[in-house]
Design a protein around this motif. Structure first.
Motif, PDB file in Angstrom:
ATOM      1  N   MET A  10       0.831  -1.207   0.000  1.00  0.00           N
ATOM      2  CA  MET A  10       0.000   0.000   0.000  1.00  0.00           C
ATOM      3  C   MET A  10       0.868   1.260   0.000  1.00  0.00           C
ATOM      4  N   TYR A  11       1.960   1.237   0.752  1.00  0.00           N
ATOM      5  CA  TYR A  11       2.852   2.390   0.796  1.00  0.00           C
ATOM      6  C   TYR A  11       3.485   2.633  -0.573  1.00  0.00           C
ATOM      7  N   GLY A  12       3.917   1.539  -1.222  1.00  0.00           N
ATOM      8  CA  GLY A  12       4.530   1.679  -2.542  1.00  0.00           C
ATOM      9  C   GLY A  12       3.569   2.249  -3.572  1.00  0.00           C
ATOM     10  N   ILE A  13       2.328   1.790  -3.544  1.00  0.00           N
ATOM     11  CA  ILE A  13       1.320   2.309  -4.478  1.00  0.00           C
ATOM     12  C   ILE A  13       1.045   3.783  -4.208  1.00  0.00           C
ATOM     13  N   ALA A  14       0.908   4.139  -2.936  1.00  0.00           N
ATOM     14  CA  ALA A  14       0.664   5.545  -2.583  1.00  0.00           C
ATOM     15  C   ALA A  14       1.859   6.412  -2.973  1.00  0.00           C
ATOM     16  N   GLU A  15       3.045   5.883  -2.780  1.00  0.00           N
ATOM     17  CA  GLU A  15       4.261   6.624  -3.121  1.00  0.00           C
ATOM     18  C   GLU A  15       4.317   6.905  -4.621  1.00  0.00           C
ATOM     19  N   LEU A  16       4.013   5.917  -5.434  1.00  0.00           N
ATOM     20  CA  LEU A  16       4.003   6.115  -6.879  1.00  0.00           C
ATOM     21  C   LEU A  16       2.889   7.059  -7.313  1.00  0.00           C
ATOM     22  N   ALA A  17       1.744   6.985  -6.641  1.00  0.00           N
ATOM     23  CA  ALA A  17       0.622   7.852  -7.003  1.00  0.00           C
ATOM     24  C   ALA A  17       0.939   9.313  -6.710  1.00  0.00           C
ATOM     25  N   VAL A  18       1.656   9.559  -5.627  1.00  0.00           N
ATOM     26  CA  VAL A  18       1.953  10.943  -5.234  1.00  0.00           C
ATOM     27  C   VAL A  18       3.159  11.494  -5.988  1.00  0.00           C
ATOM     28  N   ALA A  19       4.268  10.720  -6.007  1.00  0.00           N
ATOM     29  CA  ALA A  19       5.516  11.245  -6.560  1.00  0.00           C
ATOM     30  C   ALA A  19       5.740  10.850  -8.021  1.00  0.00           C
ATOM     31  N   ALA A  27       9.976   2.987  -4.626  1.00  0.00           N
ATOM     32  CA  ALA A  27       8.846   2.067  -4.738  1.00  0.00           C
ATOM     33  C   ALA A  27       9.319   0.662  -5.085  1.00  0.00           C
ATOM     34  N   SER A  28      10.385   0.542  -5.856  1.00  0.00           N
ATOM     35  CA  SER A  28      10.949  -0.775  -6.165  1.00  0.00           C
ATOM     36  C   SER A  28      11.473  -1.444  -4.909  1.00  0.00           C
ATOM     37  N   PHE A  29      12.138  -0.682  -4.061  1.00  0.00           N
ATOM     38  CA  PHE A  29      12.637  -1.232  -2.797  1.00  0.00           C
ATOM     39  C   PHE A  29      11.482  -1.673  -1.910  1.00  0.00           C
ATOM     40  N   VAL A  30      10.485  -0.838  -1.779  1.00  0.00           N
ATOM     41  CA  VAL A  30       9.321  -1.168  -0.954  1.00  0.00           C
ATOM     42  C   VAL A  30       8.593  -2.379  -1.537  1.00  0.00           C
ATOM     43  N   GLY A  31       8.508  -2.453  -2.858  1.00  0.00           N
ATOM     44  CA  GLY A  31       7.904  -3.618  -3.497  1.00  0.00           C
ATOM     45  C   GLY A  31       8.689  -4.886  -3.227  1.00  0.00           C
ATOM     46  N   GLY A  32      10.009  -4.774  -3.192  1.00  0.00           N
ATOM     47  CA  GLY A  32      10.848  -5.922  -2.853  1.00  0.00           C
ATOM     48  C   GLY A  32      10.612  -6.400  -1.435  1.00  0.00           C
ATOM     49  N   VAL A  33      10.418  -5.460  -0.522  1.00  0.00           N
ATOM     50  CA  VAL A  33      10.094  -5.825   0.862  1.00  0.00           C
ATOM     51  C   VAL A  33       8.759  -6.554   0.919  1.00  0.00           C
ATOM     52  N   ALA A  34       7.786  -6.068   0.169  1.00  0.00           N
ATOM     53  CA  ALA A  34       6.466  -6.701   0.155  1.00  0.00           C
ATOM     54  C   ALA A  34       6.545  -8.120  -0.401  1.00  0.00           C
ATOM     55  N   VAL A  35       7.259  -8.295  -1.493  1.00  0.00           N
ATOM     56  CA  VAL A  35       7.397  -9.628  -2.094  1.00  0.00           C
ATOM     57  C   VAL A  35       8.172 -10.556  -1.166  1.00  0.00           C
ATOM     58  N   GLY A  36       9.238 -10.054  -0.577  1.00  0.00           N
ATOM     59  CA  GLY A  36      10.033 -10.865   0.342  1.00  0.00           C
ATOM     60  C   GLY A  36       9.257 -11.323   1.557  1.00  0.00           C
TER      61      GLY A  36
END
Length: 67
Positions: A10-19, A27-36
């Motif tokens: 959710m944070y990664g999606i919000a980050e991409l939507a805002v910035a 967002a790639s790093f946060v997405g990696g955390v989510a997948v991991g």
């Protein structure tokens, strides 16, 4: 683990939507955390299922070595 993955996604999606494009690396790093964290949760579930099946296949989950 599942909560960490959901929150990170959710944070990664919000980050991409805002910035937008400026947040691709973050967002790639946060997405990696989510997948991991999702993979780790699946690994824990698999290990727990194996522990449940141990008595069925004739292996005692209790260590009965010398004391």
């Amino acid at each position: 683990m599942l909560m960490l993955g959901a929150i990170a996604a959710m944070y990664g999606i919000a980050e991409l939507a805002v910035a937008g494009g400026q947040a691709v690396v973050a967002a790639s790093f946060v997405g990696g955390v989510a997948v991991g964290s999702g993979l780790r949760a699946a690994e824990i579930v698999r290990a727990l299922r194996l522990l449940i099946r141990l008595p069925e296949i004739g292996i005692s989950p209790h260590h009965e070595g010398p004391t």
